[in-house]
Scaffold this motif. Sequence first.
Motif, PDB file in Angstrom:
ATOM      1  N   GLU A 145      14.221 -32.574  12.266  1.00  0.00           N
ATOM      2  CA  GLU A 145      13.449 -32.832  11.050  1.00  0.00           C
ATOM      3  C   GLU A 145      13.020 -31.527  10.360  1.00  0.00           C
ATOM      4  OE1 GLU A 145      10.230 -35.230  12.168  1.00  0.00           O
ATOM      5  OE2 GLU A 145      11.437 -37.044  12.604  1.00  0.00           O
ATOM      6  N   ALA A 146      12.654 -30.528  11.133  1.00  0.00           N
ATOM      7  CA  ALA A 146      12.250 -29.249  10.549  1.00  0.00           C
ATOM      8  C   ALA A 146      13.413 -28.573   9.851  1.00  0.00           C
ATOM      9  CB  ALA A 146      11.661 -28.344  11.623  1.00  0.00           C
ATOM     10  N   GLU A 147      14.622 -28.642  10.478  1.00  0.00           N
ATOM     11  CA  GLU A 147      15.798 -28.047   9.843  1.00  0.00           C
ATOM     12  C   GLU A 147      16.147 -28.762   8.566  1.00  0.00           C
ATOM     13  OE1 GLU A 147      17.350 -25.360  10.540  1.00  0.00           O
ATOM     14  OE2 GLU A 147      16.341 -24.881  12.437  1.00  0.00           O
ATOM     15  N   GLN A 148      16.016 -30.063   8.537  1.00  0.00           N
ATOM     16  CA  GLN A 148      16.331 -30.842   7.354  1.00  0.00           C
ATOM     17  C   GLN A 148      15.327 -30.547   6.235  1.00  0.00           C
ATOM     18  OE1 GLN A 148      16.463 -35.028   8.015  1.00  0.00           O
ATOM     19  NE2 GLN A 148      17.254 -35.506   5.962  1.00  0.00           N
ATOM     20  N   ALA A 149      14.040 -30.337   6.560  1.00  0.00           N
ATOM     21  CA  ALA A 149      13.025 -30.020   5.559  1.00  0.00           C
ATOM     22  C   ALA A 149      13.262 -28.643   4.942  1.00  0.00           C
ATOM     23  CB  ALA A 149      11.635 -30.090   6.171  1.00  0.00           C
ATOM     24  N   ARG A 150      13.716 -27.724   5.774  1.00  0.00           N
ATOM     25  CA  ARG A 150      13.993 -26.388   5.255  1.00  0.00           C
ATOM     26  C   ARG A 150      15.196 -26.399   4.318  1.00  0.00           C
ATOM     27  NH1 ARG A 150      12.701 -24.550  10.436  1.00  0.00           N
ATOM     28  NH2 ARG A 150      14.919 -24.399  10.975  1.00  0.00           N
ATOM     29  N   SER A 151      16.169 -27.235   4.620  1.00  0.00           N
ATOM     30  CA  SER A 151      17.360 -27.290   3.770  1.00  0.00           C
ATOM     31  C   SER A 151      17.043 -27.873   2.400  1.00  0.00           C
ATOM     32  CB  SER A 151      18.441 -28.118   4.450  1.00  0.00           C
ATOM     33  OG  SER A 151      18.008 -29.470   4.628  1.00  0.00           O
ATOM     34  N   LYS A 152      16.023 -28.736   2.318  1.00  0.00           N
ATOM     35  CA  LYS A 152      15.649 -29.321   1.047  1.00  0.00           C
ATOM     36  C   LYS A 152      14.796 -28.387   0.183  1.00  0.00           C
ATOM     37  CE  LYS A 152      15.813 -34.090   2.638  1.00  0.00           C
ATOM     38  NZ  LYS A 152      15.046 -35.335   2.806  1.00  0.00           N
ATOM     39  N   GLU A 153      14.204 -27.324   0.730  1.00  0.00           N
ATOM     40  CA  GLU A 153      13.367 -26.399  -0.053  1.00  0.00           C
ATOM     41  C   GLU A 153      14.250 -25.630  -1.029  1.00  0.00           C
ATOM     42  OE1 GLU A 153      11.308 -23.888   2.593  1.00  0.00           O
ATOM     43  OE2 GLU A 153      10.007 -25.481   3.377  1.00  0.00           O
ATOM     44  N   LYS A 176      12.138 -33.502  16.512  1.00  0.00           N
ATOM     45  CA  LYS A 176      11.294 -32.688  15.673  1.00  0.00           C
ATOM     46  C   LYS A 176      12.023 -31.466  15.148  1.00  0.00           C
ATOM     47  CE  LYS A 176       6.923 -34.129  17.725  1.00  0.00           C
ATOM     48  NZ  LYS A 176       5.678 -33.689  18.379  1.00  0.00           N
TER      49      LYS A 176
END
Length: 320
Positions: free
Chosen positions: A37-45, A34
């Motif tokens: 996944e959170a780090e990857q979502a932040r990188s896509k913002e 988890k």
Amino acid sequence: MPNAPIHPYAQARDINRPRQHAPKTVRFDMSQEKVAEAEQARSKEPACSKEPAYRAQAPVYDPVISENVFQRSLSTPYVLLTSQELLTISPEVRNKYRDLVTPKRVPPTPERIQATLEEVADEELTSPETFLCSDLLTYGKMEECGEIIVPDPVDQYFKGLVPGEIPLHFHVAKESLVLRSIVGLVDVKEKVEAILDPSSQIIAMSEGVCLSLGVAFDPTVRVQMQSANKTVDLTLGLARNVPFQAGSITLYLQMHVVRDPAYDILLGRPFDVLTQSNIRNFFNETQTITITDPNSDLVATIPTYPRGKPRFLGGSFHGE
């Protein structure tokens, strides 16, 4: 302590910094998958842009026009600019134009009355109606601030008269005016003309009127009457309490009987004192007299007539 209990407010959002994520050290319930996944979502913002949402720009502004003006200034000693080019390259000029055409609140201007002075020629004698403009400026007083105070033209006209000169267009007294009289019913028998003469000390009645009306008089009461030409005559007697009705008021007068006078009845000072008379004269030569009944306080205003021309209806008296 890996088996420590989870804090009840571990999932609560930070109030002071709502956009700041909670530290990873307090998320004991999140697994490694988890977290990744959170780090990857932040990188896509997308990254937050620091550019402002809008900027102020005049519609007349055009960067192409600014560039053309700049190029012309390099190649020519004198640069001629149109209004559009001037407004494009100069924000200060645009502000001046905006201040010039923007409506503003202004107080209402008071109405001004303009007076003009006209010079009238061909006038030997200066009257108040034809006072010259040059005379006004001559008599005017110059103040320190440069203003001219124009005096009253009528006052200046009076001051300009020669001693003894009569002003033009002024009312003066007539050479003479006839005496005024009223008509009264004497002894409830006949209407007789009575002349008003406040300068007389007595009330007099002619012998002819006394005999025609049958008024009794006391021959023992005789006084000396001095006329205007200083002649002295003795009266024939005194008729006491003679009824004299003027208007709606009946008076009782003490009349001295005179032989062959120039009047029928003469109302002197005793009549004015008894009735508290108030005589009012008008500019058209008319006159009224207001009298008061001393016994009933009844007030009446009676018109007077020129001597010898009484105007009344009815009765047996007829004037000259």
